[in-house]
Design a protein around this motif. Structure first.
Motif, PDB file in Angstrom:
ATOM      1  N   HIS A 107       0.835  -1.205   0.000  1.00  0.00           N
ATOM      2  CA  HIS A 107       0.000   0.000   0.000  1.00  0.00           C
ATOM      3  C   HIS A 107       0.868   1.252   0.000  1.00  0.00           C
ATOM      4  O   HIS A 107       0.623   2.202  -0.772  1.00  0.00           O
TER       5      HIS A 107
ATOM      6  N   TRP B 294       1.614   6.903  -6.668  1.00  0.00           N
ATOM      7  CA  TRP B 294       0.504   7.828  -6.907  1.00  0.00           C
ATOM      8  C   TRP B 294       0.897   9.269  -6.606  1.00  0.00           C
ATOM      9  O   TRP B 294       0.451  10.202  -7.281  1.00  0.00           O
TER      10      TRP B 294
ATOM     11  N   ARG C 279      -5.875  -2.251  -8.068  1.00  0.00           N
ATOM     12  CA  ARG C 279      -7.023  -1.373  -8.336  1.00  0.00           C
ATOM     13  C   ARG C 279      -7.389  -0.515  -7.134  1.00  0.00           C
ATOM     14  O   ARG C 279      -7.957   0.572  -7.278  1.00  0.00           O
ATOM     15  N   ALA C 280      -7.072  -0.995  -5.923  1.00  0.00           N
ATOM     16  CA  ALA C 280      -7.409  -0.244  -4.716  1.00  0.00           C
ATOM     17  C   ALA C 280      -6.566  -0.774  -3.566  1.00  0.00           C
ATOM     18  O   ALA C 280      -6.186  -1.949  -3.559  1.00  0.00           O
ATOM     19  N   SER C 281      -6.283   0.086  -2.603  1.00  0.00           N
ATOM     20  CA  SER C 281      -5.595  -0.366  -1.391  1.00  0.00           C
ATOM     21  C   SER C 281      -5.882   0.592  -0.259  1.00  0.00           C
ATOM     22  O   SER C 281      -6.149   1.783  -0.477  1.00  0.00           O
ATOM     23  N   GLY C 282      -5.817   0.069   0.965  1.00  0.00           N
ATOM     24  CA  GLY C 282      -6.074   0.902   2.136  1.00  0.00           C
ATOM     25  C   GLY C 282      -5.543   0.273   3.407  1.00  0.00           C
ATOM     26  O   GLY C 282      -5.262  -0.927   3.453  1.00  0.00           O
TER      27      GLY C 282
ATOM     28  N   THR D  99     -12.235   1.455   1.621  1.00  0.00           N
ATOM     29  CA  THR D  99     -11.307   1.303   0.498  1.00  0.00           C
ATOM     30  C   THR D  99     -12.064   1.136  -0.814  1.00  0.00           C
ATOM     31  O   THR D  99     -11.741   1.777  -1.826  1.00  0.00           O
ATOM     32  N   LEU D 100     -13.080   0.283  -0.806  1.00  0.00           N
ATOM     33  CA  LEU D 100     -13.868   0.106  -2.024  1.00  0.00           C
ATOM     34  C   LEU D 100     -14.502   1.423  -2.455  1.00  0.00           C
ATOM     35  O   LEU D 100     -14.458   1.808  -3.636  1.00  0.00           O
TER      36      LEU D 100
ATOM     37  N   ARG E 286     -13.599   4.531  -1.738  1.00  0.00           N
ATOM     38  CA  ARG E 286     -12.628   5.561  -2.128  1.00  0.00           C
ATOM     39  C   ARG E 286     -12.145   5.375  -3.555  1.00  0.00           C
ATOM     40  O   ARG E 286     -11.823   6.338  -4.248  1.00  0.00           O
ATOM     41  N   PHE E 287     -12.122   4.126  -4.015  1.00  0.00           N
ATOM     42  CA  PHE E 287     -11.638   3.842  -5.366  1.00  0.00           C
ATOM     43  C   PHE E 287     -12.773   3.562  -6.355  1.00  0.00           C
ATOM     44  O   PHE E 287     -12.535   3.038  -7.444  1.00  0.00           O
TER      45      PHE E 287
ATOM     46  N   ARG F 110     -11.729  -9.429 -10.718  1.00  0.00           N
ATOM     47  CA  ARG F 110     -11.145  -8.756  -9.552  1.00  0.00           C
ATOM     48  C   ARG F 110     -11.141  -9.694  -8.353  1.00  0.00           C
ATOM     49  O   ARG F 110     -12.070 -10.485  -8.160  1.00  0.00           O
TER      50      ARG F 110
ATOM     51  N   SER G 136     -10.000  -9.598  -3.993  1.00  0.00           N
ATOM     52  CA  SER G 136      -9.534  -8.795  -2.863  1.00  0.00           C
ATOM     53  C   SER G 136      -8.634  -9.632  -1.972  1.00  0.00           C
ATOM     54  O   SER G 136      -8.736 -10.864  -1.928  1.00  0.00           O
TER      55      SER G 136
END
Length: 360
Positions: free
Chosen positions: A104, A111, A186-189, A214-215, A217-218, A334, A336
């Motif tokens: 992350h 980013w 695709r996403a991380s938190g 997390t889901l 936010r992305f 996808r 997780s």
């Protein structure tokens, strides 16, 4: 590295060096061309008992190389030194979630523009009896020596050893450079449990909040996740808490009971501690690349832990090899990945199938 220095250096650091080099080769990177570039290194490591072994057995226990070779702060920095990398080099220790936390943070470095490429890894080796003694006295270990995630006979963790390293680049740059792309983060938190009923006890509320936040936010939702690679340690406390948290996020999506496969690589390779998050990530990458889910071992549909609320959500344990159906609307597959440290620091990542590229 001179022979004496290598002898006195933590084998975890040596193994990380080897796997970092191999990851760069696999990614098609010419190591000689990386000198002076904004390539960073984030590495997860949890403990080091090699210095205890040196103290017991080596006539060189007071040499300066012992300090340098066994400082966890140098584990990430060493490959940066040897290759003259100029991006951030950070060693992360959040216990079992270390490597996914490192991932992350590496994504954030990309980013935010702090780096152009990142090496991310995690490593755990047990080199004396001490970690096993401590874990046994803490009541963490399976007395049967078998890790059984989600099973009624689950009775504790089984330690495993391992090292994993991946190479990250922004997708646009990787495609432009014709790099091999195995998957997309695709996403991380991250978040923290805070106060629970014990400093190492997990929190269903914090896990659910992390996944949902997390889901959101992305720009994703639970209906777009095809497979869940759980933390899944095979403990009577942890597995029910984790599925309870997942249900809180996934149940509102109204997906049918038994429609979302869930698994844990710990049944296959044991709990690799600081490397565990990346072990789960590598499995998830295989799932989104191929569409095939390997079985989660030591659990059957007839021996599920009755304390796990599978009937309250969409999850079913992938006890046998199965193939994911095509994703709705032709979207990429996808998966997780969750990783929860006994430090209370939780990490969550969504990995996506790489975009199709025509053969050259």
């Amino acid at each position: 590295m001179p022979p004496r220095e290598a002898e006195l250096t933590d084998p975890q650091a040596r193994l990380f060096l080897q796997e970092a080099w191999r990851a760069l080769e696999h990614a098609g990177q010419r190591t000689a061309d990386l000198a002076g570039t904004r390539c960073g290194v984030h590495a997860g490591v949890m403990m080091n008992d090699y210095q205890d072994l040196i103290e017991r057995t080596s006539e060189h226990a007071r040499l300066a190389q012992v300090m340098q070779g066994n400082s966890n702060s140098l584990l990430a920095a060493r490959i940066a030194y040897h290759l003259d990398l100029k991006g951030p080099a950070v060693t992360v220790d959040t216990a079992c979630s270390s490597s996914l936390v490192a991932l992350h943070q590496a994504c954030q470095a990309l980013w935010l523009g702090d780096a152009d490429m990142m090496l991310v890894g995690g490593v755990t080796l047990y080199l004396t009896e001490l970690p096993h003694v401590f874990m046994s006295r803490a009541g963490m270990l399976s007395p049967t020596g078998r890790c059984r995630p989600f099973d009624a006979a689950a009775d504790g963790i089984v330690p495993g050893e391992g090292c994993a390293v991946v190479v990250l680049k922004p997708l646009s740059r990787a495609l432009a450079d014709a790099d091999p792309v195995h998957a997309v983060i695709r996403a991380s938190g991250l978040n923290q449990d805070g106060r629970t009923n014990g400093i190492t006890a997990p929190s269903a509320a914090s896990q659910a909040r992390l996944i949902g936040d997390t889901l959101g936010r992305f720009g994703l939702d639970a209906s777009g996740i095809d497979y869940v690679e759980a933390h899944g340690t095979g403990t009577p406390l942890g597995d029910p808490i984790e599925v309870t948290a997942l249900n809180k996020v996934f149940a509102p999506a109204a997906r049918p009971v038994g429609s979302v496969p869930i698994g844990s690589v710990k049944g296959n390779v044991g709990h690799t501690s600081a490397a565990a998050g990346l072990a789960g990530l590598l499995k998830a990458i295989g799932v989104v690349r191929t569409g095939d889910i390997p079985p989660s071992l030591h659990c059957t549909p007839h021996t599920l832990n009755p304390a796990i609320p599978f009937g309250e959500g969409p999850f079913t344990v992938a006890t046998e090899r199965r193939t994911l159906p095509a994703a709705p609307g032709g979207r990429p597959r996808r998966a997780s990945v969750s990783s929860f440290g006994f430090s209370g620091t939780n990490a969550y990542v969504v990995v996506e199938q790489a975009p199709h590229r025509p053969a050259p």
